[in-house]
Design an enzyme around this catalytic site. Structure first.
Site, PDB file in Angstrom:
ATOM      1  N   ALA A  52      -0.799   9.413   3.699  1.00  0.00           N
ATOM      2  CA  ALA A  52      -0.864   9.745   5.129  1.00  0.00           C
ATOM      3  C   ALA A  52       0.179  10.792   5.495  1.00  0.00           C
ATOM      4  CB  ALA A  52      -0.668   8.480   5.957  1.00  0.00           C
ATOM      5  N   PRO A 106       0.830  -1.225   0.000  1.00  0.00           N
ATOM      6  CA  PRO A 106       0.000   0.000   0.000  1.00  0.00           C
ATOM      7  C   PRO A 106       0.859   1.267   0.000  1.00  0.00           C
ATOM      8  CG  PRO A 106       0.083  -0.906   2.195  1.00  0.00           C
ATOM      9  CD  PRO A 106       0.829  -1.884   1.323  1.00  0.00           C
ATOM     10  N   LEU A 145       0.850   3.940  -1.824  1.00  0.00           N
ATOM     11  CA  LEU A 145       0.154   5.218  -1.921  1.00  0.00           C
ATOM     12  C   LEU A 145      -0.540   5.584  -0.624  1.00  0.00           C
ATOM     13  CD1 LEU A 145      -1.746   6.131  -5.211  1.00  0.00           C
ATOM     14  CD2 LEU A 145      -0.407   7.553  -3.687  1.00  0.00           C
ATOM     15  N   ASP A 146      -1.063   4.600   0.082  1.00  0.00           N
ATOM     16  CA  ASP A 146      -1.707   4.890   1.367  1.00  0.00           C
ATOM     17  C   ASP A 146      -0.713   5.546   2.324  1.00  0.00           C
ATOM     18  OD1 ASP A 146      -4.551   3.236   1.664  1.00  0.00           O
ATOM     19  OD2 ASP A 146      -3.185   2.375   0.205  1.00  0.00           O
ATOM     20  N   ILE A 147       0.482   4.981   2.394  1.00  0.00           N
ATOM     21  CA  ILE A 147       1.495   5.490   3.314  1.00  0.00           C
ATOM     22  C   ILE A 147       1.925   6.894   2.903  1.00  0.00           C
ATOM     23  CG2 ILE A 147       3.825   5.109   4.190  1.00  0.00           C
ATOM     24  CD1 ILE A 147       3.234   2.058   3.734  1.00  0.00           C
TER      25      ILE A 147
END
Length: 402
Positions: free
Chosen positions: A176, A169, A171-173
């Site tokens: 954030a 993930p 892009l999630d990190i």
């Protein structure tokens, strides 16, 4: 008494899965009082990751790793009285975080237009896949599809071979981290001007911002970058090289001629290092396949820490490729508490990532584990919102608090 950077602020965290919860955790690590809003009607899928769904929603290590330092409440926001509870909480809060589709909170009449009427000083950040407006705004995605849409997945694969795409993930990190920075900027603005504001942060735009080199290559040179594996167009050798042991590797990167000479000295200056095809960076770049084979013939005789030590002493960037277990036992990571144990009421002990930012004057720490479902209902409803025990009991009976 501890003094945390953001201890004066309260955050309402509506988010779920990864990007939003990780953003909320960053703020919580810095001392903000972060209240995660959940409901038993639809559990956060991070509580039920593959292989953990039969164990129960309180034991998932993914959820625990992204929600430490938070309080937790359970509110059915689709219930009219649940929406009112949320508005009461927003009224006494500073920040709201959500990563639903644009329709999510709007359909509940809890979007920024409504919540900012309740609290004009509110800072709210949304992390939808493609933004709050535009033809793709309602697109349904997961992390791999986000990477594909913004373009960086097309760069992942072995040199000249098919695209493999991302398996993490990523892009999630990144979203954030970008989101936390945007919230800090909005807080700074509010401290100066006195007004809150809304932050619309599309995750695909965060992804696009990480591949500026690929955009420049296209717009300036008319070329589309493709898969390159571990190779870098400014470095050679630049790869992971096999070492002693099963699936053990060392990462080596050489950019300058001085670094090249350091590598040659470190490996004993075998005859091939003096050949014309490796005499400068341009020649090394043109002969990377042969260069990788020759470097591999040296590294395969050593374990990865030995290779790192020899090369580092010569000023060459080199590091072992550690798996998860090896990182836990590495003495450097242990001394830095890169990972450490925290007690949790459902699992006994969790091993989670440490706090990467170490502030000298306002150090941060893990103050509590990830919350159980509704663990802090009584504190939030009673102490913060001033509701009586009878009122809380009524909300529970009506499944507003659920």
């Amino acid at each position: 008494m501890a003094n945390y950077p953001l201890e004066a602020y309260r955050v309402v965290d509506f988010s779920w899965v990864w990007a939003g919860p990780l953003l909320g955790m960053i703020l919580a690590d810095m001392g903000a009082e972060v209240i995660k809003v959940e409901t038993n009607k639809r559990l956060d899928s991070a509580r039920l990751t593959p292989g953990r769904s039969t164990v129960g929603p309180e034991t998932d290590f993914v959820f625990h790793s992204m929600n430490r330092n938070k309080l937790g409440i359970t509110v059915d926001m689709s219930h009219p009285r649940g929406a009112e509870v949320i508005k009461e909480l927003i009224k006494i809060s500073d920040i709201a975080v959500e990563n639903f589709s644009p329709k999510g909170l709007k359909n509940l009449n809890l979007d920024y237009a409504v919540l900012s009427e309740v609290n004009p000083r509110l800072i709210m950040i949304s992390l939808p896949a493609a933004g709050q407006y535009g033809s793709l705004s309602d697109i349904v995605t997961y992390a791999p599809s986000l990477g594909a849409l913004c373009g960086y997945s097309s760069l992942i694969g072995y040199p000249g071979e098919r695209v493999l795409g991302e398996q993490t993930p990523y892009l999630d990190i990144n979203s954030a981290i970008h989101g936390a920075f945007a919230v800090m900027a909005a807080l700074y603005y509010r401290e100066r001007i006195g007004k809150g504001q809304y932050i619309d942060m599309a995750q695909i735009e965060v992804g696009a911002s990480t591949i500026g080199e690929a955009f420049m290559e296209y717009f300036m040179n008319g070329r589309v970058m493709g898969t390159a594996g571990n190779r870098n167009r400014a470095m050679a050798p630049n790869n992971n090289y096999p070492c002693k042991g099963e699936d053990k590797w060392v990462s080596i990167a050489v950019k300058t001629d001085d670094e090249w000479r350091g590598l040659c000295d470190a490996i004993g200056n075998p005859p091939w290092t003096g050949e014309e095809r490796f005499s400068d960076r341009a020649n090394r770049m043109s002969n990377q396949d042969e260069l990788d084979k020759l470097v591999s013939a040296w590294t395969i005789e050593l374990n990865y820490y030995e290779a790192m030590d020899i090369l580092q002493k010569a000023g060459v960037a080199a590091a072992p490729c550690l798996d998860l277990t090896e990182r836990f036992s590495d003495p450097h990571f242990e001394s830095r508490e890169t990972h450490f144990q925290v007690e949790h009421p459902a699992t006994g002990v969790d091993i989670i990532a440490g706090i990467p930012f170490k502030l000298s004057e306002t150090p941060c720490e893990v103050r509590r584990p990830a919350p159980m479902l509704g663990e802090h209902n009584e504190y939030v409803l009673g102490k913060l919102l001033g509701k009586s025990k009878d009122e809380i009991a009524q909300l529970i009976e009506e499944k507003v608090i659920y």
